[in-house]
Design a protein around this motif. Structure first.
Motif, PDB file in Angstrom:
ATOM      1  N   CYS A  18     -21.853   8.608 -29.618  1.00 61.06           N
ATOM      2  CA  CYS A  18     -20.679   7.904 -30.153  1.00 61.06           C
ATOM      3  C   CYS A  18     -19.927   8.782 -31.145  1.00 61.06           C
ATOM      4  O   CYS A  18     -20.537   9.458 -31.972  1.00 61.06           O
ATOM      5  N   LYS A  19     -18.599   8.741 -31.071  1.00 57.57           N
ATOM      6  CA  LYS A  19     -17.771   9.468 -32.023  1.00 57.57           C
ATOM      7  C   LYS A  19     -17.724   8.724 -33.354  1.00 57.57           C
ATOM      8  O   LYS A  19     -17.775   9.339 -34.420  1.00 57.57           O
ATOM      9  N   ASN A  20     -17.595   7.396 -33.304  1.00 59.77           N
ATOM     10  CA  ASN A  20     -17.521   6.605 -34.530  1.00 59.77           C
ATOM     11  C   ASN A  20     -18.264   5.291 -34.301  1.00 59.77           C
ATOM     12  O   ASN A  20     -17.673   4.267 -33.966  1.00 59.77           O
ATOM     13  N   LYS A  21     -19.563   5.311 -34.488  1.00 60.44           N
ATOM     14  CA  LYS A  21     -20.420   4.157 -34.234  1.00 60.44           C
ATOM     15  C   LYS A  21     -20.040   2.970 -35.115  1.00 60.44           C
ATOM     16  O   LYS A  21     -20.065   1.831 -34.661  1.00 60.44           O
ATOM     17  N   ALA A  22     -19.673   3.210 -36.361  1.00 60.69           N
ATOM     18  CA  ALA A  22     -19.337   2.112 -37.282  1.00 60.69           C
ATOM     19  C   ALA A  22     -18.149   1.301 -36.766  1.00 60.69           C
ATOM     20  O   ALA A  22     -18.179   0.065 -36.774  1.00 60.69           O
ATOM     21  N   VAL A  23     -17.110   1.980 -36.308  1.00 57.22           N
ATOM     22  CA  VAL A  23     -15.935   1.289 -35.770  1.00 57.22           C
ATOM     23  C   VAL A  23     -16.317   0.556 -34.484  1.00 57.22           C
ATOM     24  O   VAL A  23     -15.936  -0.599 -34.264  1.00 57.22           O
ATOM     25  N   THR A  24     -17.094   1.208 -33.629  1.00 61.77           N
ATOM     26  CA  THR A  24     -17.526   0.596 -32.374  1.00 61.77           C
ATOM     27  C   THR A  24     -18.381  -0.630 -32.655  1.00 61.77           C
ATOM     28  O   THR A  24     -18.256  -1.660 -31.981  1.00 61.77           O
ATOM     29  N   ASP A  25     -19.249  -0.564 -33.672  1.00 63.33           N
ATOM     30  CA  ASP A  25     -20.068  -1.719 -34.051  1.00 63.33           C
ATOM     31  C   ASP A  25     -19.197  -2.894 -34.480  1.00 63.33           C
ATOM     32  O   ASP A  25     -19.520  -4.052 -34.194  1.00 63.33           O
ATOM     33  N   GLU A  26     -18.081  -2.616 -35.157  1.00 64.22           N
ATOM     34  CA  GLU A  26     -17.161  -3.685 -35.548  1.00 64.22           C
ATOM     35  C   GLU A  26     -16.549  -4.356 -34.320  1.00 64.22           C
ATOM     36  O   GLU A  26     -16.414  -5.580 -34.276  1.00 64.22           O
ATOM     37  N   PHE A  27     -16.199  -3.546 -33.308  1.00 66.68           N
ATOM     38  CA  PHE A  27     -15.659  -4.113 -32.073  1.00 66.68           C
ATOM     39  C   PHE A  27     -16.721  -4.954 -31.359  1.00 66.68           C
ATOM     40  O   PHE A  27     -16.413  -6.016 -30.819  1.00 66.68           O
TER      41      PHE A  27
END
Length: 175
Positions: A18-27
């Motif tokens: 993942c490039k940005n897991k935190a943002v993906t986790d929010e989605f």
């Protein structure tokens, strides 16, 4: 095959890429909350259909009230959609206890509503998150535990224990 990754291993592999897991986790969280909201709305629609049906059967509403309701919400009182919403409404309380585990598809929720209590418990209470279950998969899981008619015409249940691994395997096999 022996080289196939488990769902957890696949997830862990994806996380490392993942490039940005935190943002993906929010989605993911937003999507899952929307799923819960969708299920809750389906349950409320089912409860409404059930209530109108029961009031018409009790004589508080007449058949014209029921027909008027059905016409305005776009369902046929004698059709499968009405029957499915009614069954979902009958099971709404049981479903609410497991919102985090249920799939959000209307037809799949109906199929779950037709499960006997033992099968429901094995899949949704003792099992893991089953949000990804399809209608076909629920039917397969239900058939594994379906009653068998014996020679003397009495119904016997076959004891079956669903493990999280079995449910995951069924889900992965069909996906």
């Amino acid at each position: 095959s022996k080289n196939e990754l488990t769902p957890l291993q696949k997830q862990q592999r994806l996380i490392t890429k993942c490039k940005n897991k935190a943002v993906t986790d929010e989605f993911i969280q937003r999507y899952q909350q929307s799923t819960k909201n969708a299920i809750e709305h389906i349950l409320k629609m089912g409860e409404t259909v059930l209530e109108v049906y029961e009031l018409s059967k009790d004589g508080i509403l007449n058949e014209h009230d029921l027909n008027y309701f059905c016409m305005n919400v776009g369902i046929d009182e004698k059709g499968s959609t009405f029957r499915k919403y009614k069954a979902i409404g009958e099971n709404a309380d049981r479903f609410r206890e497991h919102l985090d585990k249920l799939p959000s598809a209307f037809s799949t929720l109906y199929e779950i509503a037709t499960l006997d209590a033992i099968t429901f418990e094995k899949i949704f209470i003792k099992g893991e998150n089953c949000q990804g279950l399809t209608l076909k998969q629920v039917k397969q899981l239900a058939n594994i535990n379906s009653p068998v008619l014996s020679m003397n015409k009495s119904i016997q249940s076959q004891p079956v224990t669903f493990t999280s691994a079995q449910i995951a395997k069924t889900v992965n096999k069909i996906n």
